[in-house]
Design a protein around this motif. Structure first.
Motif, short mmCIF file in Angstrom:
data_model
loop_
_atom_site.label_atom_id
_atom_site.label_comp_id
_atom_site.label_asym_id
_atom_site.label_seq_id
_atom_site.Cartn_x
_atom_site.Cartn_y
_atom_site.Cartn_z
N LEU A 1 45.28 38.81 34.43
CA LEU A 1 46.35 38.55 33.48
C LEU A 1 45.90 38.83 32.05
N ARG A 2 46.87 38.96 31.17
CA ARG A 2 46.66 39.09 29.74
C ARG A 2 47.13 37.80 29.09
N SER A 3 46.21 37.11 28.41
CA SER A 3 46.57 35.84 27.80
C SER A 3 47.33 36.06 26.51
N SER A 4 47.93 34.99 26.00
CA SER A 4 48.68 35.10 24.76
C SER A 4 47.77 35.40 23.57
N SER A 5 46.46 35.16 23.71
CA SER A 5 45.51 35.49 22.65
C SER A 5 45.12 36.97 22.68
N GLY A 6 45.52 37.68 23.74
CA GLY A 6 45.15 39.08 23.90
C GLY A 6 43.99 39.30 24.84
N ALA A 7 43.33 38.23 25.25
CA ALA A 7 42.20 38.37 26.16
C ALA A 7 42.69 38.78 27.55
N ARG A 8 41.90 39.63 28.20
CA ARG A 8 42.14 39.94 29.61
C ARG A 8 41.31 38.97 30.44
N VAL A 9 41.93 38.42 31.48
CA VAL A 9 41.30 37.37 32.28
C VAL A 9 41.47 37.69 33.75
N VAL A 10 40.45 37.40 34.54
CA VAL A 10 40.57 37.37 35.99
C VAL A 10 40.14 35.98 36.45
N THR A 11 40.98 35.34 37.24
CA THR A 11 40.64 33.99 37.70
C THR A 11 41.07 33.78 39.14
N PHE A 12 40.22 33.11 39.89
CA PHE A 12 40.55 32.65 41.24
C PHE A 12 41.14 31.26 41.14
N CYS A 13 42.23 31.02 41.88
CA CYS A 13 42.81 29.67 41.86
C CYS A 13 43.70 29.46 43.07
N GLU A 14 44.07 28.22 43.27
CA GLU A 14 45.07 27.87 44.27
C GLU A 14 46.46 28.16 43.69
N PHE A 15 47.44 28.30 44.55
CA PHE A 15 48.80 28.49 44.07
C PHE A 15 49.27 27.23 43.35
N GLY A 16 49.81 27.43 42.15
CA GLY A 16 50.25 26.33 41.33
C GLY A 16 49.25 25.93 40.27
N GLN A 17 48.06 26.51 40.27
CA GLN A 17 47.06 26.24 39.24
C GLN A 17 46.96 27.45 38.31
N PRO A 18 46.73 27.22 37.02
CA PRO A 18 46.65 28.33 36.08
C PRO A 18 45.31 29.03 36.07
N ALA A 19 44.26 28.36 36.55
CA ALA A 19 42.91 28.95 36.56
C ALA A 19 41.97 28.03 37.29
N LYS A 20 40.84 28.59 37.69
CA LYS A 20 39.72 27.81 38.21
C LYS A 20 38.46 28.56 37.82
N ILE A 21 37.89 29.30 38.73
CA ILE A 21 36.70 30.11 38.46
C ILE A 21 37.16 31.43 37.87
N GLY A 22 36.54 31.89 36.77
CA GLY A 22 37.04 33.13 36.19
C GLY A 22 36.18 33.70 35.09
N VAL A 23 36.66 34.82 34.52
CA VAL A 23 35.93 35.54 33.48
C VAL A 23 36.95 36.25 32.59
N ASN A 24 36.58 36.46 31.34
CA ASN A 24 37.44 37.24 30.45
C ASN A 24 36.71 38.48 29.96
N ASP A 25 37.40 39.29 29.16
CA ASP A 25 36.81 40.53 28.67
C ASP A 25 36.09 40.33 27.35
N ARG A 26 35.85 39.08 26.99
CA ARG A 26 35.13 38.75 25.75
C ARG A 26 33.71 38.25 26.03
N GLY A 27 33.26 38.48 27.26
CA GLY A 27 31.89 38.13 27.60
C GLY A 27 31.68 36.69 28.02
N LEU A 28 32.75 36.03 28.48
CA LEU A 28 32.63 34.62 28.86
C LEU A 28 33.23 34.38 30.24
#
Length: 366
Positions: free
Chosen positions: A138-165
Motif C-alpha cells: 500500500l501507499r500511505s497518506s504520508s507517501g511511504a510505500r509499505v508492505v505488511t502481513f496481517c489478519e483480515f481486519g487489521q491495518p498492519a502487523k509485521i512489515g517494512v516501508n521504503d524508508r529503510g524501516l
C-alpha cells in the motif's frame, strides 16, 4: 494457512478501504464471526467486546484519522458495520486480560559493518483462526510505500516501508492491560510503518499515544550505512526501549525484558516464552546468516526447537496455538520474505518475497 496478496491504488484512505472491503468481504465476515466465537470462549461477551472496540475507535479517530477513514471504507465496502471493523482491529485489546497467548518469537542480528539488520520471526496464533491472511502492498497518506502481513481486519502487523524501516510484532501481557482506552497495537504498528524512517521516530510515535494493551515492536532500520534496531516494549503502564547491540543478536518472545515493566507481568496460563527465548539466544549466531531463507532453514534445523509451536489436541479450541508463519524483513530492499509454516517446515514450503516496489516480485517461490 493461505496468505493472499493485495496491492492498493494511490487512492484516498476511504476509497482504498472500500476497494479492499469489497474484494475481501467474505474473509472479513468470516474473521468477524471467528473472533466473536473466540471472545465468548475466552469469557468476553459480544457487548463487552464491542465496548472495548468503541473506546479504541474514539482514540483512533483522534490520533490517526487517515486510518479511521480507511476503516470506514472497509465497512462500507464489505457490508460489515463500522463497529465490527473496529472489533477486528482491537482484537488484542479485547483479549488483553482474558486469554494471554503464546505468540511469536523474534531474533534480530545487527551487523557491526555497513550492512542491514537480519531478522526472523515466527507468528503463532490459534489453530482454528486466521487461516486466511493477507500481505498488503500500500501507499500511505504520508507517501511511504509499505508492505505488511496481517489478519483480515487489521491495518498492519509485521512489515517494512521504503524508508529503510521495518518492524516485527510480539504480544506481551501486563497487569495494566485493559485499564484505559487506547490505540490498538496493530494501529500503532501501521502508524510506525506509515510515518517513521528511523528507530527514534518509531519510539516517539509509540510514546505519543495512549495504549490499552501490551506488545513489543522490534523496530529495525538501515540508512544505507548504519544498521540499527531496538525492542520497543509498549503497555498502558509505559514504553521501554531496549537498543540492540552492534555485532550481536537481540531476541524477544512474549515476556517483558525491561525490569520495570516486567514487575507487572501478567501470565495466568502456561507459556513457552522462556524456552523459546533460550532457544533463540543459544542459537543467536544463526541470525547472522545473510540469505533470509537460509536463515529460516538454519533455525528450523535445530532439533526439537520450541520455536516451531505445534497445536496440542488435549487443549480446548481457544488454547490451541501453532506456528503459522516464518517471516524475515529486508529493510534495504523494502521487502518481506516468508513461508506459511513453522521454521521446522520451511524446507517443504514455498518461500515467498513481496517488495514495496515491484508487484512482479510477489509470490515468487525459491
Amino acid at each position: 494457512m493461505i496468505v493472499h496478496e493485495w496491492s492498493s491504488h494511490a487512492d484516498a484512505p476511504y476509497d482504498e478501504g472500500a476497494r479492499f472491503g469489497a474484494h475481501w468481504s467474505a474473509q472479513l465476515h468470516a474473521a468477524r464471526d471467528s473472533y466473536l466465537r473466540l471472545f465468548v470462549q475466552s469469557g468476553v461477551s459480544p457487548e463487552s467486546a464491542r465496548a472495548v472496540a468503541d473506546d479504541c475507535r474514539a482514540v483512533i479517530e483522534e490520533v490517526a484519522p487517515e486510518i479511521a477513514a480507511e476503516f470506514a471504507g472497509v465497512a462500507d465496502g464489505s457490508g460489515l458495520s463500522l463497529p465490527d471493523v473496529h472489533l477486528l482491529t482491537a482484537r488484542t485489546e479485547i483479549l488483553a486480560r482474558m486469554t494471554p497467548s503464546m505468540e511469536c518469537s523474534t531474533v534480530v542480528h545487527v551487523p557491526d559493518d555497513a550492512t542491514p539488520p537480519r531478522t526472523l520471526q515466527t507468528w503463532d496464533w490459534h489453530e482454528t483462526l486466521s487461516n486466511e491472511t493477507v500481505v498488503r502492498r500500500l501507499r500511505s497518506s504520508s507517501g511511504a510505500r509499505v508492505v505488511t502481513f496481517c489478519e483480515f481486519g487489521q491495518p498492519a502487523k509485521i512489515g517494512v516501508n521504503d524508508r529503510g524501516l521495518g518492524l516485527h510484532f510480539n504480544i506481551l501481557h501486563h497487569r495494566t492491560d485493559g485499564s484505559q482506552a487506547g490505540v490498538p497495537v496493530h494501529v500503532l504498528a501501521r502508524m510506525i510503518l506509515d510515518r517513521a524512517s528511523t528507530v527514534d521516530e518509531a519510539v516517539d510515535l509509540a510514546r505519543s499515544v495512549p495504549l490499552a494493551a501490551s506488545s513489543v515492536l522490534t523496530v529495525v532500520a538501515f540508512d544505507g550505512t548504519i544498521p540499527s534496531a531496538a525492542a520497543v516494549e509498549v503497555s498502558p503502564a509505559g514504553v521501554a526501549v531496549l537498543p540492540a547491540p552492534r555485532g550481536r543478536a537481540m531476541v524477544h518472545t512474549n515476556h517483558f525484558l525491561d525490569e520495570t515493566l516486567a514487575a507487572g507481568e501478567y501470565s495466568p496460563y502456561e507459556t513457552t516464552s522462556v524456552p523459546r527465548y533460550r532457544c533463540l539466544t543459544d542459537a543467536a549466531e544463526l541470525a547472522a546468516v545473510i540469505d533470509d531463507r537460509e536463515r529460516a532453514l538454519a533455525f528450523g534445523a535445530i532439533p526439537d526447537a520450541p520455536i516451531s509451536v505445534r497445536a496440542r489436541a488435549d487443549q480446548p479450541e481457544h488454547l490451541r496455538w501453532e506456528t503459522k508463519l516464518t517471516v524475515a524483513i529486508d529493510v534495504a530492499a523494502g521487502a518481506i520474505a516468508f513461508a506459511a509454516a513453522a521454521p521446522a517446515d520451511v524446507a517443504a514450503t514455498a518461500w515467498r518475497r513481496v517488495s514495496v516496489h515491484d508487484p512482479a516480485a510477489a509470490d515468487t517461490p525459491r
